[in-house]
Write an enzyme that holds these catalytic residues in place. Structure first.
Site, PDB file in Angstrom:
ATOM      1  N   GLU A  37     -16.859  39.166 -51.058  1.00  0.00           N
ATOM      2  CA  GLU A  37     -17.254  38.210 -50.261  1.00  0.00           C
ATOM      3  C   GLU A  37     -18.331  38.219 -49.384  1.00  0.00           C
ATOM      4  O   GLU A  37     -18.183  38.431 -47.923  1.00  0.00           O
ATOM      5  CB  GLU A  37     -15.937  37.686 -49.530  1.00  0.00           C
ATOM      6  CG  GLU A  37     -14.882  37.232 -50.200  1.00  0.00           C
ATOM      7  CD  GLU A  37     -13.804  36.517 -49.566  1.00  0.00           C
ATOM      8  OE1 GLU A  37     -13.702  36.606 -48.323  1.00  0.00           O
ATOM      9  OE2 GLU A  37     -12.982  35.626 -50.184  1.00  0.00           O
TER      10      GLU A  37
ATOM     11  N   GLU B 101      -9.273  35.921 -56.246  1.00  0.00           N
ATOM     12  CA  GLU B 101      -8.267  35.983 -55.558  1.00  0.00           C
ATOM     13  C   GLU B 101      -7.681  34.435 -55.515  1.00  0.00           C
ATOM     14  O   GLU B 101      -8.358  33.684 -54.999  1.00  0.00           O
ATOM     15  CB  GLU B 101      -8.718  36.277 -54.187  1.00  0.00           C
ATOM     16  CG  GLU B 101      -9.455  37.822 -54.148  1.00  0.00           C
ATOM     17  CD  GLU B 101     -10.003  38.055 -52.668  1.00  0.00           C
ATOM     18  OE1 GLU B 101      -9.315  37.588 -51.657  1.00  0.00           O
ATOM     19  OE2 GLU B 101     -10.634  39.006 -52.530  1.00  0.00           O
TER      20      GLU B 101
HETATM   21  C1  GAL Z   1     -10.172  37.149 -48.845  1.00  0.00           C
HETATM   22  C2  GAL Z   1     -10.817  38.635 -48.786  1.00  0.00           C
HETATM   23  C3  GAL Z   1      -9.490  39.424 -49.170  1.00  0.00           C
HETATM   24  C4  GAL Z   1      -8.406  38.994 -48.146  1.00  0.00           C
HETATM   25  C5  GAL Z   1      -8.003  37.526 -48.364  1.00  0.00           C
HETATM   26  C6  GAL Z   1      -6.858  37.247 -47.470  1.00  0.00           C
HETATM   27  O1  GAL Z   1     -11.354  36.523 -48.103  1.00  0.00           O
HETATM   28  O2  GAL Z   1     -11.538  38.779 -49.883  1.00  0.00           O
HETATM   29  O3  GAL Z   1      -9.732  40.668 -48.968  1.00  0.00           O
HETATM   30  O4  GAL Z   1      -8.946  39.114 -46.839  1.00  0.00           O
HETATM   31  O5  GAL Z   1      -9.217  36.904 -47.994  1.00  0.00           O
HETATM   32  O6  GAL Z   1      -6.833  35.834 -47.946  1.00  0.00           O
END
Ligand code: GAL
Length: 652
Positions: A142, A314
Site C-alpha cells: 500500500e 486483502e
Molecule cells: C491494510 C494493510 C494491512 C493491514 C490492513 C488492516 O491497509 O495493507 O497490512 O494493516 O490494512 O485492515
C-alpha cells in the site's frame, strides 16, 4: 476465480504452520500472500540474512498445494537501518519527523533507502525468484498509506528541484507558468524553490500541482526499482502491487506503466464507507455492509488500471480496527463481497487475514479465525464460497467491455484539492456519485483513464475534467460515442491557470457554451430544479453557462440558470445534484445514447462477467432478479435474498 489469504508465519510458532496450511487447502484457498512486513526476520543484523524460516514456511505451504504471493518487506524497515540512517524517516507537511515504532517510516525519495530496498529485494528475488511455488510478487505494501505521500524531506526537495528544472528548463519559464509575479513569488534559480508546506495563506496552486505530479513520479520510480529486479530474477511470475480504495496520492495509470501485471487492491467496505465523505444517513444505512457501490467502484477502477487483470489482495473478513467505529459486518456479507468481486472481474479474492493476531497494533482486527484458532463468521462464509466455487467448476469467465466508460483522472483530484473553492467539493466523492447513479440504472461501467482510447463505448462519462486532454476533443470529433461532462470541466490549463477561452475551454469546439461565472454553494443554498417529473436540487456547485449557437438547453433551474445543455452527441451537466436528480439527468443521457436502463431498487446491483449475470443484494429486502425465463441459475435463484447473491446464465 480463486481464493487466497494473507498469512504471517512469523507471527506463529513453526509447529502450527503445517495444520494452518492443511486447513487453508481444505477451505478452498489456493494462494497465500506472505512476508511483506518481515524484514527484521529476514535481516536481523545489517548484512546477516536468515532465510531458513522463510524456506520452511514456503515449503510447508507448497506441500499442501498452495501457491505463494511473496511480498517485498520494504514497508517496514528494521530499527537498525533507521538508527544507521535517520535521514530515511518521513517528514510530514508541518515538518514533523515520523519516528520508528509502526510502519511506513521511510521516505520514498531517499537515495539511501532506495539502495537498501534494492539490496533486500535483490537478495529475496535471487533466492525465491524461480521457486516453483512462488507465482507472484507484490512490491512493498500500500504505497502512500498513512499519509506518507506527499513527503517533505530534504531528499524530496533536491529531487523536486531537478524535476522542475527538467520540466521547465529555465526559471523564467517556471515563473511564467506558475504566475509568480503575483505577490512577488518570483524565483531567481531552481535552488530557491521550496516544497509547498506551511505558508500564512494559500499556496500557489501551480506549485502544489507540480509537487503532486513530482510525488506521483517518485512513487512510480520507487516501485520501478523493485519491479526491475523482480522482472530480472523471477521470470514468468505475476508482478503486482496492492493499491488502496479511494486513494489518489499518485497516478495509478502512470504507475502501471512502470511494470505491473495485475492491479491488486485492498477491499475494506465497512470502514471505507465510514471514512468516505458520505452523508450521515448513508453511513448509518450501510454501516454493516458497506455502501453498495464502494467496492464495485474500486473493482472497476483497478480492472482498468491492471489492463483487465484485477485481484483483491486483502478482503475484509470481519470487523477491523482502523475506522472511527468498527461494527461487526452483517452475516452473509463476506460471501456477498467475494462474489461481487468475482462479478467485477477479480481473478483472486484473498482475505485479510488467516488468524487474528492477539498482540500489537492490529489485535482488534479480525481474520478467518479468532486468536484461539476457531473459525470466525467470515471464515464460515469463505468455506461456503469455497464449496460454491468447486460446484461452478474451473471454466474461465472473461470480463467483456461495458457500454459505458467513466473517465477517472488523478490530476483532476489534485486540481480540485489544491483549489476546492467550495469546502465540500471532493473529486472522488463527486465521481463516486456519478458512478453510483449509473450503477443504480443497472449498468456495467468500465472506469478508464482520461487519456484512454474510448472507441467502442456507446457512452463516455466525465463527471469533471478540469484539465481537458486534447485527445478527448479529438476522440469526440472522430468517434461515434455520446459524451457527458460535469461541472468544472475545461476550467484550467495544465499549469493551473483559467483557460484562455473560459471554461469549458477546448470543449467549446464541440459544445458551444461559455461559463461566465461559477459558484460554490453552502449546504443551505440548494437551487431547485424540476426535470422529467423529478424534483430536486443542486448541491455544492453551479457553473453558470451561456449557450452558444446550436446548443440546446434541456433543463433549467427554477431561477432560469441552465442545468443540462446538449450539442449533438455532447452534453454538459453544470452542477452537482442530490441523488434522485442526478439519477434523472444521467438516465436521460443514457437513454439518449441508446442504452437501456433499469431503475433498480435500493441496494440491488447487477453485473455481467462473460456469460454470467449477477444480482448482488445489499438491501434487507428480497428482490426478484431480471433473469429471463429459462435462465440457468448457478448461484441462488430468481429471488435474491437480503445480503445475498444470485447468478445465472441467460442462454446456455
Ligand atoms: C491494510 C494493510 C494491512 C493491514 C490492513 C488492516 O491497509 O495493507 O497490512 O494493516 O490494512 O485492515
Amino acid at each position: 476465480m480463486q481464493l487466497g489469504v494473507c498469512y504471517y508465519p512469523e507471527h506463529w510458532p513453526a509447529h502450527q504452520w503445517e495444520s494452518d496450511a492443511r486447513r487453508m487447502a481444505e477451505l478452498g484457498i489456493a494462494r497465500v500472500r506472505i512476508a511483506e512486513f518481515a524484514w527484521s526476520r529476514m535481516e536481523p543484523e545489517p548484512g546477516r540474512y536468515e532465510w531458513a524460516w522463510l524456506d520452511d514456511a514456503i515449503a510447508t505451504l507448497a506441500r499442501h498445494g498452495l501457491k505463494i504471493v511473496l511480498g517485498t518487506p520494504t514497508a517496514s524497515p528494521p530499527k537498525w537501518l533507521v538508527d544507521q540512517h535517520p535521514e530515511i524517516l518521513p517528514v510530514m507537511r508541518d515538518g514533523t519527523v515520523m519516528q520508528f515504532g509502526s510502519r511506513r517510516h521511510y521516505d520514498i525519495s531517499s537515495p539511501v533507502y532506495r539502495e537498501h530496498c534494492a539490496r533486500i529485494v535483490g537478495e529475496m528475488v535471487r533466492r525465491y525468484g524461480r521457486h516453483p511455488a512462488v507465482v507472484a510478487w507484490q512490491t512493498d505494501n500500500e504505497l502512500g498509506c498513512h499519509n506518507t505521500v506527499p513527503a517533505y524531506t530534504q531528499a524530496a526537495l533536491q529531487r523536486f528541484r531537478r524535476w522542475l528544472a527538467d520540466r521547465y528548463d529555465t526559471i523564467g519559464a517556471l515563473n511564467a507558468a506558475w504566475g509568480n509575479v503575483f505577490w512577488s513569488m518570483e524565483y531567481r534559480h531552481f535552488d530557491e524553490i521550496g516544497l509547498p508546506q506551511c505558508t500564512p495563506t494559500d499556496l500557489n496552486p501551480s506549485h502544489v500541482l507540480d509537487f503532486r505530479r513530482f510525488q506521483s513520479d517518485e512513487v512510480a520510480s520507487f516501485h520501478a526499482l523493485q519491479a526491475e529486479l523482480i522482472r530480472a530474477h523471477a521470470p514468468g511470475r505475476d508482478l503486482l502491487h496492492n493499491f488502496m480504495g479511494f486513494f489518489t496520492a499518485f497516478d495509478h495509470y502512470a504507475f502501471a506503466r512502470h511494470g505491473l501485471d495485475v492491479a491488486a487492491w485492498d477491499s475494506y467496505p465497512v470502514p471505507r464507507t465510514e471514512v468516505l465523505p458520505l452523508g450521515e444517513a448513508d453511513k448509518h444505512r450501510w454501516a454493516r455492509t458497506g455502501h453498495p457501490d464502494v467496492s464495485a467502484f474500486s473493482h472497476d477502477l483497478y480492472r482498468g488500471i491492471g489492463n483487465g487483470r484485477m485481484w483483491v489482495m486483502e478482503q475484509q473478513a470481519g470487523p477491523v480496527n482502523w475506522a472511527p467505529w468498527n461494527p461487526v459486518p452483517q452475516p452473509g456479507v463476506v460471501r456477498l463481497w467475494t462474489w461481487e468481486a468475482f462479478a467485477h472481474g477479480a481473478e483472486l479474492v484473498s482475505y485479510f487475514r488467516w488468524r487474528q493476531c492477539p498482540y500489537a497494533q492490529e489485535q482488534m482486527h479480525s481474520g478467518l479465525h479468532a486468536p484461539d484458532d476457531t473459525l470466525s463468521q467470515g471464515g464460515r462464509e469463505v468455506a461456503q464460497v469455497g464449496e460454491e466455487l468447486r460446484a461452478l467448476g474451473t471454466a474461465r469467465y472473461a470480463t467483456q467491455h461495458a457500454s459505458v466508460a467513466l473517465l477517472f483522472d488523478y490530476e483532476a483530484d489534485w486540481v480540485v484539492s489544491a483549489q476546492p473553492h467550495g469546502a465540500d467539493f471532493d473529486y472522488q466523492h463527486h465521481v463516486f456519485e456519478w458512478y453510483s447513479a449509473l450503477r443504480s440504472l443497472g449498468l456495467d461501467v468500465d472506469i478508464v483513464s482520461a487519456h484512454a482510447d474510448v472507441a467502442g463505448y456507446r457512452l463516455v462519462v466525465a463527471p469533471t475534467l478540469p484539465i481537458l486532454p486534447d485527445s478527448v476533443i479529438a476522440q469526440i470529433e472522430r468517434g461515434a460515442s455520446h459524451w457527458i461532462f460535469g461541472p468544472r470541466t475545461g476550467s484550467k490549463t495544465s499549469s493551473f491557470a483559467i483557460t484562455p477561452e473560459l471554461p469549458p475551454g477546448k470543449l467549446q469546439r464541440v459544445l458551444p457554451v461559455r461559463i461566465a461565472e461559477v459558484e460554490s454553494l453552502r449546504p443551505s443554498i440548494r437551487p431547485a430544479i424540476r426535470f422529467e417529473g423529478a424534483e430536486g436540487h443542486a448541491l455544492r456547485w453551479r457553473d453558470r453557462a451561456q449557450p452558444g449557437a446550436g446548443t440546446d438547453v434541456l433543463a433549467r433551474f427554477d431561477d432560469g440558470v441552465p442545468a443540462l445543455l446538449r450539442h449533438g452527441r455532447v452534453s454538459l451537466v453544470t452542477a452537482c445534484f442530490d441523488e434522485a436528480m442526478l439519477r434523472a439527468i444521467v438516465a436521460h443521457c443514457v437513454r439518449d445514447a441508446g442504452i437501456e436502463a433499469i431503475l433498480l431498487p435500493e441496494g440491488l446491483r447487477l453485473r455481467t462477467r462473460g456469460p454470467l449475470r449477477f444480482a448482488i443484494n445489499y438491501s434487507d429486502e428480497p428482490h426478484a432478479v431480471p433473469a429471463p425465463h429459462g435462465a440457468r441459475f448457478v448461484l441462488g435463484g430468481p429471488r435474491v435474498e437480503p445480503v445475498g447473491v444470485a447468478a445465472w446464465i441467460e442462454d446456455d
